[in-house]
Design an enzyme around this catalytic site. Structure first.
Site, PDB file in Angstrom:
ATOM      1  N   ASP A  45       0.835  -1.211   0.000  1.00  0.00           N
ATOM      2  CA  ASP A  45       0.000   0.000   0.000  1.00  0.00           C
ATOM      3  C   ASP A  45       0.868   1.259   0.000  1.00  0.00           C
ATOM      4  O   ASP A  45       1.980   1.258   0.531  1.00  0.00           O
ATOM      5  CB  ASP A  45      -0.921  -0.019   1.226  1.00  0.00           C
ATOM      6  CG  ASP A  45      -2.046   0.992   1.101  1.00  0.00           C
ATOM      7  OD1 ASP A  45      -2.391   1.367  -0.041  1.00  0.00           O
ATOM      8  OD2 ASP A  45      -2.590   1.408   2.143  1.00  0.00           O
ATOM      9  N   ASN A  57     -10.893  -2.784  -4.771  1.00  0.00           N
ATOM     10  CA  ASN A  57     -10.112  -1.956  -5.712  1.00  0.00           C
ATOM     11  C   ASN A  57     -10.712  -1.981  -7.116  1.00  0.00           C
ATOM     12  O   ASN A  57     -10.481  -1.072  -7.911  1.00  0.00           O
ATOM     13  CB  ASN A  57      -8.659  -2.437  -5.815  1.00  0.00           C
ATOM     14  CG  ASN A  57      -7.827  -2.214  -4.577  1.00  0.00           C
ATOM     15  OD1 ASN A  57      -6.864  -2.941  -4.339  1.00  0.00           O
ATOM     16  ND2 ASN A  57      -8.164  -1.207  -3.762  1.00  0.00           N
TER      17      ASN A  57
HETATM   18  C1  IPE Z   1      -5.262  -2.736   0.112  1.00  0.00           C
HETATM   19  O1  IPE Z   1      -4.997  -1.392  -0.076  1.00  0.00           O
HETATM   20  C2  IPE Z   1      -5.268  -3.464  -1.207  1.00  0.00           C
HETATM   21  C3  IPE Z   1      -3.971  -3.628  -1.858  1.00  0.00           C
HETATM   22  C4  IPE Z   1      -2.815  -3.229  -1.396  1.00  0.00           C
HETATM   23  C5  IPE Z   1      -4.017  -4.326  -3.127  1.00  0.00           C
HETATM   24  P1  IPE Z   1      -6.166  -0.310  -0.208  1.00  0.00           P
HETATM   25  O2  IPE Z   1      -5.508   0.981  -0.409  1.00  0.00           O
HETATM   26  O3  IPE Z   1      -7.157  -0.742  -1.204  1.00  0.00           O
HETATM   27  O4  IPE Z   1      -6.836  -0.411   1.246  1.00  0.00           O
HETATM   28  P2  IPE Z   1      -7.709   0.652   2.043  1.00  0.00           P
HETATM   29  O5  IPE Z   1      -8.743   1.212   1.095  1.00  0.00           O
HETATM   30  O6  IPE Z   1      -6.772   1.698   2.524  1.00  0.00           O
HETATM   31  O7  IPE Z   1      -8.295  -0.126   3.191  1.00  0.00           O
HETATM   32  C1  IPE Z   2      -1.798   0.051  -3.251  1.00  0.00           C
HETATM   33  O1  IPE Z   2      -1.539   1.400  -3.372  1.00  0.00           O
HETATM   34  C2  IPE Z   2      -1.917  -0.623  -4.589  1.00  0.00           C
HETATM   35  C3  IPE Z   2      -3.303  -0.945  -4.954  1.00  0.00           C
HETATM   36  C4  IPE Z   2      -4.325  -0.894  -4.154  1.00  0.00           C
HETATM   37  C5  IPE Z   2      -3.544  -1.371  -6.323  1.00  0.00           C
HETATM   38  P1  IPE Z   2      -2.717   2.457  -3.384  1.00  0.00           P
HETATM   39  O2  IPE Z   2      -3.124   2.693  -4.790  1.00  0.00           O
HETATM   40  O3  IPE Z   2      -3.825   2.056  -2.480  1.00  0.00           O
HETATM   41  O4  IPE Z   2      -1.953   3.716  -2.803  1.00  0.00           O
HETATM   42  P2  IPE Z   2      -2.524   4.801  -1.800  1.00  0.00           P
HETATM   43  O5  IPE Z   2      -3.044   4.067  -0.595  1.00  0.00           O
HETATM   44  O6  IPE Z   2      -3.598   5.537  -2.528  1.00  0.00           O
HETATM   45  O7  IPE Z   2      -1.349   5.645  -1.471  1.00  0.00           O
HETATM   46 MG    MG Z   3      -4.140   2.386  -0.484  1.00  0.00          MG
END
Ligand code: IPE
Ligand code: IPE
Ligand code: MG
Length: 229
Positions: free
Chosen positions: A15, A63
């Site tokens: 993340d 996602n």
């Molecule tokens: C979790 O991250 C999913 C992945 C890293 C693929 P998210 O960014 O989707 O999680 P939340 O929304 O902060 O809980």
């Molecule tokens: C995690 O990074 C990767 C995926 C969920 C695909 P994010 O896209 O959630 O990154 P932040 O949380 O917005 O920084």
């Molecule tokens: Mg994220």
């Protein structure tokens, strides 16, 4: 009681790609690209360390509701990985596996993912597991429905065999980068006794040395599994 120094299975919630990019005034897609490159480096590093399974949370069921533009960028990265990088893994006696409901993905990606699994070497020493359109709750509901169809009552072992992770040991350690203290639907059933490690570092900056810090932290823990010492 047990002080397993090295986890056999590490789960990685990658993340912080979006915030990493935002901080640099770059589009989110650039963050995902750097994240993908970092994942490739970490998989190699984890294998060298002697870890047997690395599950990377690549796309959650939630996602999939992100804007089409962001998803298309992510799909482009999956395409590139599964056409270019996967062979390098095979050459190092590594396998790939995919967990999640990939039927919702574009046709060509489904094929690439399936081929990636099928062409993996037998008896690989390391398995890189991609959680794609993965959700712990969806996985459990799917397993329950399969059990109902079979009309069988199940014990823990029988139930686990209906999960996407059939045959894979539960994660010993789950690492989440990006500063959030939650699991976000990752390995919900399997994480019952996982050790959890959270770091503020955004995923594209999560270096091999940062990974080693998580391993050292894990190695110092005492896993009791409810028993007395
Ligand atoms: C979790 O991250 C999913 C992945 C890293 C693929 P998210 O960014 O989707 O999680 P939340 O929304 O902060 O809980
Ligand atoms: C995690 O990074 C990767 C995926 C969920 C695909 P994010 O896209 O959630 O990154 P932040 O949380 O917005 O920084
Ligand atoms: Mg994220």
């Amino acid at each position: 009681m047990q002080n397993n120094n090295l986890p056999a299975h590490v789960g990685l919630i990658m993340d912080g790609n979006g915030r990493w990019a935002k901080k640099r005034l770059l589009p989110r897609s650039v963050g995902h690209k750097h994240g993908m490159n970092r994942m490739i480096g970490l998989a190699e590093h984890a294998q060298k360390k002697g870890i047997k399974f690395l599950t990377v949370y690549t796309l959650s069921t939630e996602n999939l509701a992100r804007p089409k533009e962001e998803l298309d960028g992510l799909f482009g990265l999956f395409r590139k990985y599964f056409t270019e990088n996967v062979k390098k893994l095979y050459a190092k006696n590594s396998a790939v596996k995919v967990i999640g409901d990939i039927s919702a993905l574009p046709e060509d990606i489904i094929r690439l993912l399936r081929d990636g699994e099928k062409n993996s070497p037998d008896g690989a020493e390391f398995t890189l597991i991609f959680a794609i359109n993965y959700g712990g709750r969806a996985e459990i509901i799917n397993a329950v429905n399969r059990a109902i169809e079979r009309g069988e009552k199940l014990d823990g072992k029988g139930f686990a065999s209906l999960l996407y992770t059939d045959g894979i040991p539960d994660p010993d350690l789950i690492i989440r980068t990006g500063g959030e203290f939650r699991l976000s639907n990752f390995l919900t059933y399997q994480s019952a006794y996982s050790e959890l490690y959270f770091t503020e570092v955004y995923f594209p900056d999560f270096s091999d040395a940062e990974f080693d810090k998580a391993l050292a932290n894990y190695a110092a823990r005492e896993r009791r599994f409810g028993k007395v010492k």
